[in-house]
Design a protein around this motif. Structure first.
Motif, PDB file in Angstrom:
ATOM      1  N   CYS A   6     143.527  22.733  70.862  1.00 20.75           N
ATOM      2  CA  CYS A   6     144.548  21.878  71.403  1.00 20.75           C
ATOM      3  C   CYS A   6     143.983  20.487  72.301  1.00 20.75           C
ATOM      4  O   CYS A   6     143.530  20.625  73.499  1.00 20.75           O
ATOM      5  N   HIS A   7     144.373  19.377  72.027  1.00 15.64           N
ATOM      6  CA  HIS A   7     144.062  18.033  72.861  1.00 15.64           C
ATOM      7  C   HIS A   7     145.325  17.491  73.068  1.00 15.64           C
ATOM      8  O   HIS A   7     146.222  17.221  72.161  1.00 15.64           O
ATOM      9  N   PHE A   8     145.477  17.091  74.130  1.00 15.07           N
ATOM     10  CA  PHE A   8     146.687  16.296  74.729  1.00 15.07           C
ATOM     11  C   PHE A   8     146.529  15.308  75.818  1.00 15.07           C
ATOM     12  O   PHE A   8     145.205  15.413  76.475  1.00 15.07           O
ATOM     13  N   TYR A   9     147.471  14.477  76.225  1.00 16.35           N
ATOM     14  CA  TYR A   9     147.207  13.626  77.191  1.00 16.35           C
ATOM     15  C   TYR A   9     147.708  14.268  78.532  1.00 16.35           C
ATOM     16  O   TYR A   9     148.889  14.814  78.580  1.00 16.35           O
ATOM     17  N   SER A  10     146.888  14.010  79.594  1.00 16.18           N
ATOM     18  CA  SER A  10     147.177  14.527  81.070  1.00 16.18           C
ATOM     19  C   SER A  10     147.484  13.294  81.847  1.00 16.18           C
ATOM     20  O   SER A  10     146.674  12.444  82.310  1.00 16.18           O
ATOM     21  N   ASP A  11     148.452  13.374  82.372  1.00 19.32           N
ATOM     22  CA  ASP A  11     149.140  12.378  83.490  1.00 19.32           C
ATOM     23  C   ASP A  11     148.315  12.385  84.673  1.00 19.32           C
ATOM     24  O   ASP A  11     147.839  11.450  85.454  1.00 19.32           O
TER      25      ASP A  11
END
Length: 259
Positions: A6-11
């Motif tokens: 899983c790859h996602f954007y982190s705020d």
């Protein structure tokens, strides 16, 4: 089990982030592996943390964590945090905010993971052992148990020994002791609190360079009367030892009885 890369954007980090996730799948005809599930809509979850030189892939590459977890029916979340010591860095991103606040919320938004305290646990090796204990001791209302395998549990002393490296993480390393980055201080706060207290598991090989650090933390937890399970045997800071001990951790976790 299902395996998700899983790859996602982190705020909180300001960049894309990564985690491996394995989820229970009670298959009937799969050969060579036991599988189980709690039969509920959301799974008990272990946040499994990596060490200083590794990333989110390492537990899958160096151990049989998927096979070990399958028979228990639990989900395992393995995030990447670089060399952050699971801390909001003085000269870097906010990895403590990421691991303690953002990651659980994001993981639960993507996957059917339980939110209840009694169904959430943390474990890790070396730097990750420190991170796991830190999660449970700073948030005993969120984690029922935490396990440290060869953990860097006396971070204030280790930072004094290597100030140039740790000042990028903590800033003034002389101020770690007695702060919310100090596991000894956190253990004392949990003991003094009237709130819930997590079960703790700690192990370290007797030939490990972190052995004396672990003895100090073990003794302190015992003095406080915390519920600590401690194991030691001959072993060094290496994956053969951790592959064996993570099986002990999984069997030790206070999982509820399956119906």
């Amino acid at each position: 089990m299902a395996f998700i890369d899983c790859h996602f954007y982190s705020d909180s980090l300001g960049v894309s982030a990564s985690m491996y996730v394995i989820l229970p799948q009670p298959a009937q005809s799969q050969i060579g592996i036991a599988s189980a599930s709690y039969g509920t809509t959301k799974h008990p979850t272990l946040y499994l943390l990596h060490g200083l030189s590794d990333d989110h892939t390492i537990w899958m590459r160096r151990t049989s964590i998927e096979r070990y977890a399958a028979k228990l029916g639990i989900a395992v979340v393995m995030p990447a945090v670089n060399r952050s010591f699971y801390t909001d860095m003085a000269a870097g991103p906010k990895y403590w905010t990421f691991i303690s606040e953002e990651l659980p919320a994001i993981a639960r938004s993507f996957f059917p993971l339980a939110e209840e305290r009694e169904l959430n646990y943390a474990a890790g090796l070396s730097m990750g052992g420190y991170g796991a204990m830190k999660l449970a001791l700073r948030h005993p209302d969120r984690f029922a148990a935490a396990a440290s395998l060869s953990g860097a549990v006396d971070i204030s002393q280790r930072a004094l020994n290597f100030p140039d490296e740790f000042k990028l993480i903590y800033g003034d390393v002389t101020r770690i002791k007695g702060s919310e980055n100090d596991l000894f201080y956190l253990a004392e706060q949990v003991k003094a609190s009237k709130g819930p207290k997590p079960d703790l598991y700690q192990c370290c090989g007797t030939e490990d360079f972190l052995y004396e650090d672990n003895i100090r933390f073990r003794n302190y937890c015992r003095e406080l009367g915390l519920n600590l399970t401690y194991e030691e045997e001959s072993g060094e800071h290496e994956w053969g030892y951790w592959d064996r001990k993570i099986q002990n951790v999984l069997n030790w976790l206070p999982l509820p009885a399956r119906g």
